[in-house]
Each structure stands twice: as structure tokens, then as C-alpha cells.
Motif scaffolding. Structure first.
Motif, PDB file in Angstrom:
ATOM      1  N   LEU A 178       0.656  -1.109   0.108  1.00 40.62           N
ATOM      2  CA  LEU A 178       0.347   0.188   0.244  1.00 40.62           C
ATOM      3  C   LEU A 178       1.201   1.078   0.265  1.00 40.62           C
ATOM      4  CD1 LEU A 178      -2.705   1.501   0.583  1.00 40.62           C
ATOM      5  CD2 LEU A 178      -2.364   0.946   3.102  1.00 40.62           C
ATOM      6  N   VAL A 179       0.736   2.037  -0.951  1.00 43.23           N
ATOM      7  CA  VAL A 179       1.250   3.400  -1.043  1.00 43.23           C
ATOM      8  C   VAL A 179       0.547   4.673  -0.892  1.00 43.23           C
ATOM      9  CG1 VAL A 179       2.906   4.660  -2.499  1.00 43.23           C
ATOM     10  CG2 VAL A 179       3.146   2.262  -2.243  1.00 43.23           C
ATOM     11  N   THR A 180       0.490   5.036   0.063  1.00 43.94           N
ATOM     12  CA  THR A 180      -0.399   6.384  -0.272  1.00 43.94           C
ATOM     13  C   THR A 180       0.056   7.645  -0.593  1.00 43.94           C
ATOM     14  OG1 THR A 180       1.127   7.474   1.985  1.00 43.94           O
ATOM     15  CG2 THR A 180      -0.561   5.293   2.223  1.00 43.94           C
ATOM     16  N   GLY A 181      -0.651   8.438  -1.378  1.00 47.13           N
ATOM     17  CA  GLY A 181      -0.544   9.243  -2.174  1.00 47.13           C
ATOM     18  C   GLY A 181       0.578   9.053  -3.518  1.00 47.13           C
ATOM     19  N   SER A 182      -0.168   8.549  -3.921  1.00 46.16           N
ATOM     20  CA  SER A 182       0.704   7.473  -4.894  1.00 46.16           C
ATOM     21  C   SER A 182      -0.359   7.471  -6.476  1.00 46.16           C
ATOM     22  CB  SER A 182       0.435   5.602  -4.962  1.00 46.16           C
ATOM     23  OG  SER A 182       0.218   5.384  -4.476  1.00 46.16           O
ATOM     24  N   SER A 183      -0.921   8.429  -6.719  1.00 46.21           N
ATOM     25  CA  SER A 183      -1.611   8.412  -7.918  1.00 46.21           C
ATOM     26  C   SER A 183      -0.612   9.446  -9.252  1.00 46.21           C
ATOM     27  CB  SER A 183      -3.168   9.504  -7.791  1.00 46.21           C
ATOM     28  OG  SER A 183      -2.427  11.043  -6.929  1.00 46.21           O
ATOM     29  N   GLY A 241       1.799  13.542   1.148  1.00 48.32           N
ATOM     30  CA  GLY A 241       2.338  15.312   1.305  1.00 48.32           C
ATOM     31  C   GLY A 241       1.828  15.848   0.804  1.00 48.32           C
ATOM     32  N   ILE A 242       2.221  17.103   1.512  1.00 51.51           N
ATOM     33  CA  ILE A 242       1.602  19.359   0.897  1.00 51.51           C
ATOM     34  C   ILE A 242       3.354  19.346   1.356  1.00 51.51           C
ATOM     35  CG2 ILE A 242      -0.839  18.599  -0.082  1.00 51.51           C
ATOM     36  CD1 ILE A 242      -1.145  20.068   2.416  1.00 51.51           C
ATOM     37  N   GLN A 243       2.972  20.519   0.355  1.00 52.30           N
ATOM     38  CA  GLN A 243       3.922  21.955   0.469  1.00 52.30           C
ATOM     39  C   GLN A 243       3.605  22.758   0.554  1.00 52.30           C
ATOM     40  OE1 GLN A 243       6.542  22.988   1.955  1.00 52.30           O
ATOM     41  NE2 GLN A 243       8.449  22.247   1.478  1.00 52.30           N
ATOM     42  N   LEU A 244       3.628  24.026   1.850  1.00 52.03           N
ATOM     43  CA  LEU A 244       3.222  25.267   1.503  1.00 52.03           C
ATOM     44  C   LEU A 244       4.548  25.962   2.261  1.00 52.03           C
ATOM     45  CD1 LEU A 244       0.934  27.530   2.135  1.00 52.03           C
ATOM     46  CD2 LEU A 244       1.169  26.645   4.485  1.00 52.03           C
ATOM     47  N   THR A 291      -1.071  15.747   7.013  1.00 56.38           N
ATOM     48  CA  THR A 291      -0.958  15.666   6.066  1.00 56.38           C
ATOM     49  C   THR A 291       0.551  14.659   5.842  1.00 56.38           C
ATOM     50  OG1 THR A 291      -2.313  17.239   4.745  1.00 56.38           O
ATOM     51  CG2 THR A 291      -0.581  15.547   3.634  1.00 56.38           C
ATOM     52  N   ASN A 292       2.004  15.288   6.706  1.00 62.49           N
ATOM     53  CA  ASN A 292       3.235  14.649   6.441  1.00 62.49           C
ATOM     54  C   ASN A 292       3.545  14.428   7.359  1.00 62.49           C
ATOM     55  OD1 ASN A 292       4.181  16.829   3.739  1.00 62.49           O
ATOM     56  ND2 ASN A 292       3.447  17.841   5.020  1.00 62.49           N
ATOM     57  N   LEU A 293       2.665  14.222   8.919  1.00 61.83           N
ATOM     58  CA  LEU A 293       3.154  13.368  10.156  1.00 61.83           C
ATOM     59  C   LEU A 293       1.823  12.762  10.196  1.00 61.83           C
ATOM     60  CD1 LEU A 293       5.486  12.658  11.875  1.00 61.83           C
ATOM     61  CD2 LEU A 293       4.914  15.199  12.943  1.00 61.83           C
ATOM     62  N   THR A 294       1.649  13.267  10.949  1.00 67.46           N
ATOM     63  CA  THR A 294      -0.422  12.575  11.454  1.00 67.46           C
ATOM     64  C   THR A 294      -0.313  11.403  11.004  1.00 67.46           C
ATOM     65  OG1 THR A 294      -0.510  14.648  12.499  1.00 67.46           O
ATOM     66  CG2 THR A 294      -1.984  13.338  12.934  1.00 67.46           C
ATOM     67  N   SER A 295      -0.489  11.646   9.109  1.00 67.38           N
ATOM     68  CA  SER A 295      -1.411  10.725   8.214  1.00 67.38           C
ATOM     69  C   SER A 295      -0.387   9.027   8.718  1.00 67.38           C
ATOM     70  CB  SER A 295      -1.190  11.090   7.199  1.00 67.38           C
ATOM     71  OG  SER A 295      -0.140  11.569   6.334  1.00 67.38           O
ATOM     72  N   ALA A 296       0.949   9.449   8.470  1.00 70.29           N
ATOM     73  CA  ALA A 296       1.712   8.635   8.845  1.00 70.29           C
ATOM     74  C   ALA A 296       1.533   7.366  10.198  1.00 70.29           C
ATOM     75  CB  ALA A 296       3.664   8.893   8.845  1.00 70.29           C
ATOM     76  N   ASP A 328       6.028  17.028  -9.600  1.00 73.98           N
ATOM     77  CA  ASP A 328       4.875  18.229  -9.630  1.00 73.98           C
ATOM     78  C   ASP A 328       5.632  19.307  -8.759  1.00 73.98           C
ATOM     79  OD1 ASP A 328       4.368  16.863 -12.035  1.00 73.98           O
ATOM     80  OD2 ASP A 328       2.973  16.073 -10.944  1.00 73.98           O
ATOM     81  N   MET A 329       5.569  18.400  -7.386  1.00 79.67           N
ATOM     82  CA  MET A 329       5.701  19.932  -6.151  1.00 79.67           C
ATOM     83  C   MET A 329       6.682  21.034  -5.735  1.00 79.67           C
ATOM     84  SD  MET A 329       5.892  18.328  -1.968  1.00 79.67           S
ATOM     85  CE  MET A 329       4.589  17.624  -2.334  1.00 79.67           C
ATOM     86  N   ASN A 330       7.443  20.468  -6.910  1.00 77.86           N
ATOM     87  CA  ASN A 330       8.927  20.991  -6.846  1.00 77.86           C
ATOM     88  C   ASN A 330       8.755  22.373  -7.869  1.00 77.86           C
ATOM     89  OD1 ASN A 330       9.965  20.860  -4.847  1.00 77.86           O
ATOM     90  ND2 ASN A 330      11.217  18.806  -5.528  1.00 77.86           N
ATOM     91  N   GLN A 331       8.108  22.243  -9.099  1.00 79.03           N
ATOM     92  CA  GLN A 331       7.878  22.725 -10.259  1.00 79.03           C
ATOM     93  C   GLN A 331       8.228  24.378 -10.064  1.00 79.03           C
ATOM     94  OE1 GLN A 331       6.400  21.580 -13.502  1.00 79.03           O
ATOM     95  NE2 GLN A 331       7.149  23.046 -14.405  1.00 79.03           N
TER      96      GLN A 331
END
Length: 255
Positions: free
Chosen positions: A14-19, A96-99, A117-122, A195-198
Motif C-alpha cells: 500500500l503506497v499512500t499518495g501514489s496517483s 504529503g503537501i508543501q506550503l 498530511t505529512n506527519l500525522t497521516s503516517a 510536480d511539487m517542486n515545479q
């Protein structure tokens, strides 16, 4: 003598955020190493498209559309997998997401959004996976950290805090679950072409800074992360636990 192999045949990952992005690259690689895949995201259309692309390569893929930050949704998703007889042998906490925003301008809601999104989800997804891995006496958990698990830059305070937390969460998982045959480790990607670093790759000044600061003098490619993921998902890493492996072109190794 026990055989240690990189072959993942017969295992479910299972890989989260894998689309898309790093998650997609990791899922694809695990699939080609023999694993059956459960890919995750919240955009059902994009998830279905990604699944079809993987199936076209001959991979076994199931989709699981749930919000990794919503405890109820995570619990229900695992209950569905249980009902279908699917046992998650490998979990990759990748979502994960970035801001990017100066810390003094951050709202509490923005802080929580990145941390959740980045920590609690894990923690949430890892807990549900471990509840099933522990009775079986085996399992692999791979948390996706970052170069920022040990370093910091301006304007990404919640991301830095979350990825630093991923490193310590991985060690906490090891402290509690290693005796049950679970190996929990993390990967710390450097600056990758995603994409996150575009916005960063399109910025000539930042692009030049990354290349000058990285001993390899270039950005990383998502496919350069997957060898580490396969290693940590396989029996070849059965005595590796609580570690973070940086895949960053050497950036974290130099001043």
C-alpha cells in the motif's frame, strides 16, 4: 542458510499518495519487483487513470480512495481491505503537501494542514497497518521523509517540522514494533524533479542554487529513489530498522 532477496512476489504494498509523483514511481517499482499494489489518493479520476497505466504494464493494482488525514476514513479503508482478504505486507507512507510561506505569516490552520498530511497521516496509517502486521509477525513500513528531516530552509517551517517528525516517528515505530518482526525505516529524498517542486525547478535562481549546493550538480529523478524503496521493502533489509536513508545527491553530506 536463510535467503535474502529483493523479490517482492506474493506481497501486497500500500503506497499512500501514489496517483502521481514520487508515490507513483515507488508503487510502479514495487509492482515490477513482484508486489501486488494498492494505490491511494483522494482524486478518484486521477487514481483510476494511474491504476490503468500500471495495469497496462502488467501489474496487479487495486485503488483505495481515502483521506490519509481522516482517521475514520483510514480505519474504514483497512476494514475494506480486511473484508477482501488483502493483507498489507508493505506500507509506504508517502502522502504529503508543501506550503511556502514565512513563519510569521502562517495561520494555525495552514500549520495543521501540513503537519496532518505529512506527519500525522503516517502515524494513523502506520498504526492501522501495524495492528495487522503484529499478529502475523512481519511487515515493512517505509516513511517518506526529506532532506528536511535533518536540515531547514526559510519559508517551509511546517514541512520541516513534519519531516523531522517523520524521522523520529520511524524510530518510535522501531522501538515498539521491531520485536514483532516489523522493519520501519525512512527515505529522505533531496531535491527531486516532481510536480511539487515545479515552481522551484522553473526558478532560474533556485535551480542554480540546487545544482551548486548538490555535489552531484543536478536534481534527482523520481526513478532514482526506487532502488532504496525496493531494498527496504524486501527481505534484503530484514535487519535494517529505524534508519533514514538520504537519497539526495550528497547534499546532506557536505557544508
Amino acid at each position: 542458510m536463510q535467503s535474502y532477496s529483493f523479490d517482492l512476489t506474493g506481497r501486497t504494498a500500500l503506497v499512500t499518495g501514489s496517483s502521481r509523483g514520487l508515490g507513483y514511481a515507488i508503487a510502479r517499482a514495487l509492482g515490477h519487483a513482484g508486489a501486488s499494489l494498492v494505490i491511494n489518493g483522494t482524486n478518484t479520476a486521477r487514481l483510476a487513470e494511474s491504476a490503468e497505466g500500471l495495469r497496462a504494464e502488467g501489474l496487479s493494482v487495486r485503488t483505495a480512495a481515502f483521506d490519509v488525514t481522516d482517521e475514520k476514513s483510514v480505519v474504514e479503508a483497512f476494514a475494506t481491505l480486511d473484508a477482501e482478504g488483502l493483507k498489507v505486507d508493505i506500507l509506504v507512507n508517502n502522502a504529503g503537501i508543501q506550503l511556502r510561506k514565512p513563519m510569521i505569516e502562517l495561520s494555525l490552520d495552514e500549520w495543521h494542514s501540513v503537519i496532518d498530511t505529512n506527519l500525522t497521516s503516517a502515524f494513523i496509517v502506520g498504526r492501522e497497518a501495524a495492528r495487522r502486521m503484529i499478529p502475523r509477525g512481519r511487515g515493512k513500513i517505509i516513511n517518506i521523509g526529506s532532506l528536511m528531516s535533518g536540515l531547514a530552509r526559510p519559508t517551509i517551517a511546517p514541512y520541516t517540522a513534519a519531516k523531522g517528525g517523520i524521522k523520529m516517528l520511524t524510530q518510535a515505530m522501531t522501538a515498539e514494533w521491531a520485536e514483532n518482526g516489523i522493519q520501519a525505516n525512512a527515505i529522505g529524498p533531496g531535491y527531486m524533479l516532481t510536480d511539487m517542486n515545479q515552481a522551484l525547478t522553473s526558478n532560474p535562481q533556485f535551480d542554480a542554487w540546487v545544482k551548486a549546493r548538490t555535489p552531484s550538480r543536478r536534481w534527482g529523478k523520481p526513478e532514482e529513489l526506487v532502488g532504496t524503496a525496493i531494498f527496504l521493502a524486501s527481505s534484503a533489509s530484514d535487519y535494517v530498522n529505524g534508519q533514514i536513508i538520504y537519497v539526495d545527491g550528497g547534499m546532506s553530506a557536505v557544508i
